[in-house]
Motif scaffolding. Structure first.
Motif, PDB file in Angstrom:
ATOM      1  N   ASP A 257       0.885  -1.144  -0.191  1.00  0.00           N
ATOM      2  CA  ASP A 257       0.165   0.325   0.064  1.00  0.00           C
ATOM      3  C   ASP A 257       1.345   1.103   0.233  1.00  0.00           C
ATOM      4  O   ASP A 257       0.252   2.258   0.100  1.00  0.00           O
ATOM      5  CB  ASP A 257      -0.902  -0.164   1.233  1.00  0.00           C
ATOM      6  CG  ASP A 257      -2.065  -0.760   1.058  1.00  0.00           C
ATOM      7  OD1 ASP A 257      -2.315  -2.338   0.079  1.00  0.00           O
ATOM      8  OD2 ASP A 257      -2.059  -2.182   2.331  1.00  0.00           O
ATOM      9  N   LEU A 258       2.055   1.585  -0.611  1.00  0.00           N
ATOM     10  CA  LEU A 258       2.798   2.319  -0.554  1.00  0.00           C
ATOM     11  C   LEU A 258       3.595   2.659  -1.997  1.00  0.00           C
ATOM     12  O   LEU A 258       3.355   1.784  -2.931  1.00  0.00           O
ATOM     13  CB  LEU A 258       4.176   2.273   0.334  1.00  0.00           C
ATOM     14  CG  LEU A 258       3.235   2.367   2.042  1.00  0.00           C
ATOM     15  CD1 LEU A 258       5.214   1.972   2.757  1.00  0.00           C
ATOM     16  CD2 LEU A 258       2.956   3.326   2.260  1.00  0.00           C
ATOM     17  N   THR A 259       3.816   3.356  -2.183  1.00  0.00           N
ATOM     18  CA  THR A 259       4.546   4.422  -3.579  1.00  0.00           C
ATOM     19  C   THR A 259       5.968   4.555  -3.220  1.00  0.00           C
ATOM     20  O   THR A 259       6.700   5.517  -2.728  1.00  0.00           O
ATOM     21  CB  THR A 259       3.623   5.070  -4.084  1.00  0.00           C
ATOM     22  OG1 THR A 259       2.064   5.364  -4.007  1.00  0.00           O
ATOM     23  CG2 THR A 259       4.796   5.723  -5.103  1.00  0.00           C
ATOM     24  N   TYR A 260       6.891   4.005  -4.249  1.00  0.00           N
ATOM     25  CA  TYR A 260       8.288   3.777  -3.868  1.00  0.00           C
ATOM     26  C   TYR A 260       8.865   4.612  -5.373  1.00  0.00           C
ATOM     27  O   TYR A 260       8.559   4.348  -6.208  1.00  0.00           O
ATOM     28  CB  TYR A 260       8.895   2.273  -4.473  1.00  0.00           C
ATOM     29  CG  TYR A 260       8.329   1.503  -2.867  1.00  0.00           C
ATOM     30  CD1 TYR A 260       8.600   1.673  -1.329  1.00  0.00           C
ATOM     31  CD2 TYR A 260       7.101   1.290  -2.856  1.00  0.00           C
ATOM     32  CE1 TYR A 260       8.964   1.171  -0.009  1.00  0.00           C
ATOM     33  CE2 TYR A 260       6.431   0.012  -1.328  1.00  0.00           C
ATOM     34  CZ  TYR A 260       7.366   0.384  -0.587  1.00  0.00           C
ATOM     35  OH  TYR A 260       6.698  -0.339   0.584  1.00  0.00           O
ATOM     36  N   ARG A 261       9.806   5.671  -5.172  1.00  0.00           N
ATOM     37  CA  ARG A 261      10.079   5.808  -6.286  1.00  0.00           C
ATOM     38  C   ARG A 261      11.642   6.624  -6.376  1.00  0.00           C
ATOM     39  O   ARG A 261      12.497   6.648  -5.044  1.00  0.00           O
ATOM     40  CB  ARG A 261       9.411   7.941  -6.332  1.00  0.00           C
ATOM     41  CG  ARG A 261       7.869   7.587  -6.793  1.00  0.00           C
ATOM     42  CD  ARG A 261       7.608   8.768  -7.148  1.00  0.00           C
ATOM     43  NE  ARG A 261       6.148   9.030  -7.227  1.00  0.00           N
ATOM     44  CZ  ARG A 261       5.164   9.253  -6.445  1.00  0.00           C
ATOM     45  NH1 ARG A 261       5.800   9.722  -5.151  1.00  0.00           N
ATOM     46  NH2 ARG A 261       4.361   9.189  -6.706  1.00  0.00           N
ATOM     47  N   ASN A 262      12.452   6.561  -7.440  1.00  0.00           N
ATOM     48  CA  ASN A 262      13.607   6.199  -7.694  1.00  0.00           C
ATOM     49  C   ASN A 262      14.653   6.079  -6.487  1.00  0.00           C
ATOM     50  O   ASN A 262      15.571   7.079  -5.719  1.00  0.00           O
ATOM     51  CB  ASN A 262      13.677   8.863  -7.390  1.00  0.00           C
ATOM     52  CG  ASN A 262      12.766   8.908  -7.956  1.00  0.00           C
ATOM     53  OD1 ASN A 262      12.747   8.754  -9.354  1.00  0.00           O
ATOM     54  ND2 ASN A 262      11.587   9.937  -7.882  1.00  0.00           N
ATOM     55  N   PHE A 263      15.289   5.415  -6.869  1.00  0.00           N
ATOM     56  CA  PHE A 263      16.198   4.674  -5.933  1.00  0.00           C
ATOM     57  C   PHE A 263      16.278   2.631  -6.871  1.00  0.00           C
ATOM     58  O   PHE A 263      15.532   2.789  -7.605  1.00  0.00           O
ATOM     59  CB  PHE A 263      16.151   4.425  -4.173  1.00  0.00           C
ATOM     60  CG  PHE A 263      14.054   3.529  -4.147  1.00  0.00           C
ATOM     61  CD1 PHE A 263      14.731   2.214  -3.885  1.00  0.00           C
ATOM     62  CD2 PHE A 263      13.630   4.074  -3.306  1.00  0.00           C
ATOM     63  CE1 PHE A 263      14.069   1.461  -3.737  1.00  0.00           C
ATOM     64  CE2 PHE A 263      12.228   3.497  -3.920  1.00  0.00           C
ATOM     65  CZ  PHE A 263      12.021   1.715  -3.224  1.00  0.00           C
ATOM     66  N   ALA A 264      17.571   2.649  -6.166  1.00  0.00           N
ATOM     67  CA  ALA A 264      17.510   1.124  -6.465  1.00  0.00           C
ATOM     68  C   ALA A 264      18.034   0.325  -5.244  1.00  0.00           C
ATOM     69  O   ALA A 264      19.178   0.908  -4.156  1.00  0.00           O
ATOM     70  CB  ALA A 264      19.103   0.816  -7.472  1.00  0.00           C
ATOM     71  N   LEU A 265      17.705  -0.908  -5.298  1.00  0.00           N
ATOM     72  CA  LEU A 265      17.091  -1.719  -4.288  1.00  0.00           C
ATOM     73  C   LEU A 265      18.251  -3.314  -4.507  1.00  0.00           C
ATOM     74  O   LEU A 265      17.330  -3.698  -5.469  1.00  0.00           O
ATOM     75  CB  LEU A 265      15.821  -1.818  -3.049  1.00  0.00           C
ATOM     76  CG  LEU A 265      16.244  -2.752  -2.009  1.00  0.00           C
ATOM     77  CD1 LEU A 265      16.924  -1.691  -1.338  1.00  0.00           C
ATOM     78  CD2 LEU A 265      14.964  -3.474  -2.221  1.00  0.00           C
ATOM     79  N   VAL A 266      19.437  -3.487  -4.218  1.00  0.00           N
ATOM     80  CA  VAL A 266      20.336  -4.628  -4.411  1.00  0.00           C
ATOM     81  C   VAL A 266      20.612  -5.253  -2.737  1.00  0.00           C
ATOM     82  O   VAL A 266      20.421  -4.975  -2.104  1.00  0.00           O
ATOM     83  CB  VAL A 266      21.420  -3.939  -5.589  1.00  0.00           C
ATOM     84  CG1 VAL A 266      22.407  -2.916  -4.152  1.00  0.00           C
ATOM     85  CG2 VAL A 266      22.185  -5.135  -4.961  1.00  0.00           C
ATOM     86  N   ALA A 267      19.552  -6.387  -3.424  1.00  0.00           N
ATOM     87  CA  ALA A 267      19.395  -7.621  -1.979  1.00  0.00           C
ATOM     88  C   ALA A 267      20.229  -8.453  -2.382  1.00  0.00           C
ATOM     89  O   ALA A 267      20.539  -8.718  -3.255  1.00  0.00           O
ATOM     90  CB  ALA A 267      18.575  -7.587  -1.243  1.00  0.00           C
ATOM     91  N   ASP A 268      21.478  -9.144  -1.102  1.00  0.00           N
ATOM     92  CA  ASP A 268      22.129 -10.299  -1.137  1.00  0.00           C
ATOM     93  C   ASP A 268      21.237 -11.595  -1.315  1.00  0.00           C
ATOM     94  O   ASP A 268      21.654 -13.084  -1.124  1.00  0.00           O
ATOM     95  CB  ASP A 268      23.366 -10.399  -0.728  1.00  0.00           C
ATOM     96  CG  ASP A 268      24.130  -9.407  -0.318  1.00  0.00           C
ATOM     97  OD1 ASP A 268      24.374  -9.135  -1.318  1.00  0.00           O
ATOM     98  OD2 ASP A 268      24.765  -8.553   1.010  1.00  0.00           O
ATOM     99  N   CYS A 269      20.028 -11.403  -0.886  1.00  0.00           N
ATOM    100  CA  CYS A 269      19.154 -12.204  -0.467  1.00  0.00           C
ATOM    101  C   CYS A 269      17.415 -11.967  -0.857  1.00  0.00           C
ATOM    102  O   CYS A 269      17.497 -11.328  -2.528  1.00  0.00           O
ATOM    103  CB  CYS A 269      18.899 -12.339   0.890  1.00  0.00           C
ATOM    104  SG  CYS A 269      17.864 -10.485   1.643  1.00  0.00           S
TER     105      CYS A 269
END
Length: 380
Positions: A318-330
């Motif tokens: 239910d949220l809006t996400y903008r303008n970033f990059a998420l890199v996860a090891d999992c």
């Protein structure tokens, strides 16, 4: 007396060298002509071929937009062989579009959607730009009346030219999804889906053999509107998948010198340091409408989540996400009703066993929106 004059005339050998000289001159002119004019003809044909190759390759980039491809072919022909010097070497009617059959290596004119462009370049009397000769015109040969070359450039896939879902294995789609704006869904080992998915005109769903690789429930074709029109048969090399380790490494360390320097999107400011967090981070703070928006600001940043690869992190609903990059090891799980605009998600997690990539590295729940609802407006 008269007979004596004729006898003397017939016996007179003065000037015989002139005749021999004329014969030798014609012979030498012919030899020089063969050396110079034929070589010049081959040189011009080589230039025509290079121009044809450049025009066809440049035009193929614009396919399937045939009007744009035609204009591009003419521009590149003019750049390489200006009409002021060579005349018009590429006429509009000599640019043709169709399908390339890689098995028989033949071009089929007019078939759609076009995935190949065929060009024919000429220096000919009919086009008014015949190549003039140098030495051979002395013996009555004025021009090379026809020098023609051809080139075919083939786009290796017609759909899937832009954004979409790509897998070297199977793309597995649940129910109640809408695919719009020329998005592509490609599974090199097939596509599986549930019912009630909508495919807008222009969307591509492809795999090497839809007859055996498309997995749908009974009645699935009718309950997935637009699927029949969206289906295409094609095989993709998916080179980017081979480059994923370098791409992910580049996101984790933008200063790293790898073969994929341009993969970080322009909405990321690589001059800012990467934000490193653990799996206990409250990912709702990445949403701009969160009361606790992350500090320092995560906007235009890369966030690297250091977590055991056998675990997973959750992106709240239910949220809006903008303008970033998420890199996860999992693994990354996205909950329902989340909206992403200018967001890149990457996971380097791998599984165990014989098929380590056969797992959901990034999973989406229902009603997730990817991209802004701006009808693909400029800058959107």
């Amino acid at each position: 007396m008269s007979n004596l004059r004729w006898f003397c005339f017939l016996q007179d050998q003065s000037g015989a060298g002139t005749v021999w000289g004329l014969l030798m001159f014609i012979l030498m002119t012919g030899i020089c002509g063969l050396a110079v004019d034929v070589t010049d003809a081959f040189r011009n044909k080589t230039g025509l071929q290079a121009t044809a190759d450049a025009a066809a390759l440049a035009a193929s980039i614009d396919l399937p937009d045939e009007a744009a491809a035609l204009a591009t072919a003419q521009v590149y022909a003019e750049i390489n062989m200006p009409s002021a010097t060579y005349g018009t070497v590429l006429r509009p009617e000599d640019v043709q579009f169709g399908i390339w059959d890689p098995d028989t290596r033949t071009f089929h004119l007019g078939e759609t959607p076009a995935d190949a462009v065929h060009v024919r370049l000429r220096r000919s009397a009919a086009s008014g730009n015949a190549l003039p000769m140098n030495f051979l015109r002395i013996v009555g040969l004025g021009t090379w009346n026809e020098i023609t070359v051809e080139a075919v450039a083939h786009v290796f896939y017609t759909g899937c030219l832009g954004d979409g879902l790509f897998s070297r294995q199977v793309v597995d789609i649940s129910s109640n999804n809408n695919f719009i704006q020329n998005i592509c869904v490609h599974g090199e080992q097939g596509v599986a889906m549930q019912s009630n998915n909508y495919y807008e005109t222009g969307v591509t769903v492809s795999m090497p053999d839809p007859d055996t690789m498309l997995k749908i429930p009974a009645g699935g074709m009718e309950s997935n509107p637009g699927l029949g029109e969206a289906l295409q048969t094609q095989s993709l090399g998916l080179e980017m998948i081979d480059d994923l380790p370098d791409i992910i490494a580049k996101f984790k360390n933008p200063s790293l010198d790898v073969d994929e320097p341009a993969v970080i999107p322009d909405y990321i400011n690589t001059s800012l340091p990467v934000i490193v967090v653990g799996s206990g981070f409250d990912f709702s703070m990445l949403a701009e409408d969160s009361e606790d928006f992350c500090e320092p600001s995560c906007t235009n940043r890369i966030i690297h989540v250091q977590c055991p690869e056998e675990t997973s992190i959750n992106i709240p609903r239910d949220l809006t996400y903008r303008n970033f990059a998420l890199v996860a090891d999992c693994r990354i799980n996205v909950e329902s009703n989340a909206t992403f605009e200018n967001v890149t998600l990457l996971s380097s997690a791998v599984g165990n066993g014989d098929n380590p990539l056969d797992m959901h590295n990034i999973s989406f729940a229902s009603n997730v929106q990817l991209g802004a609802a701006d009808n693909c407006a400029e800058g959107g």
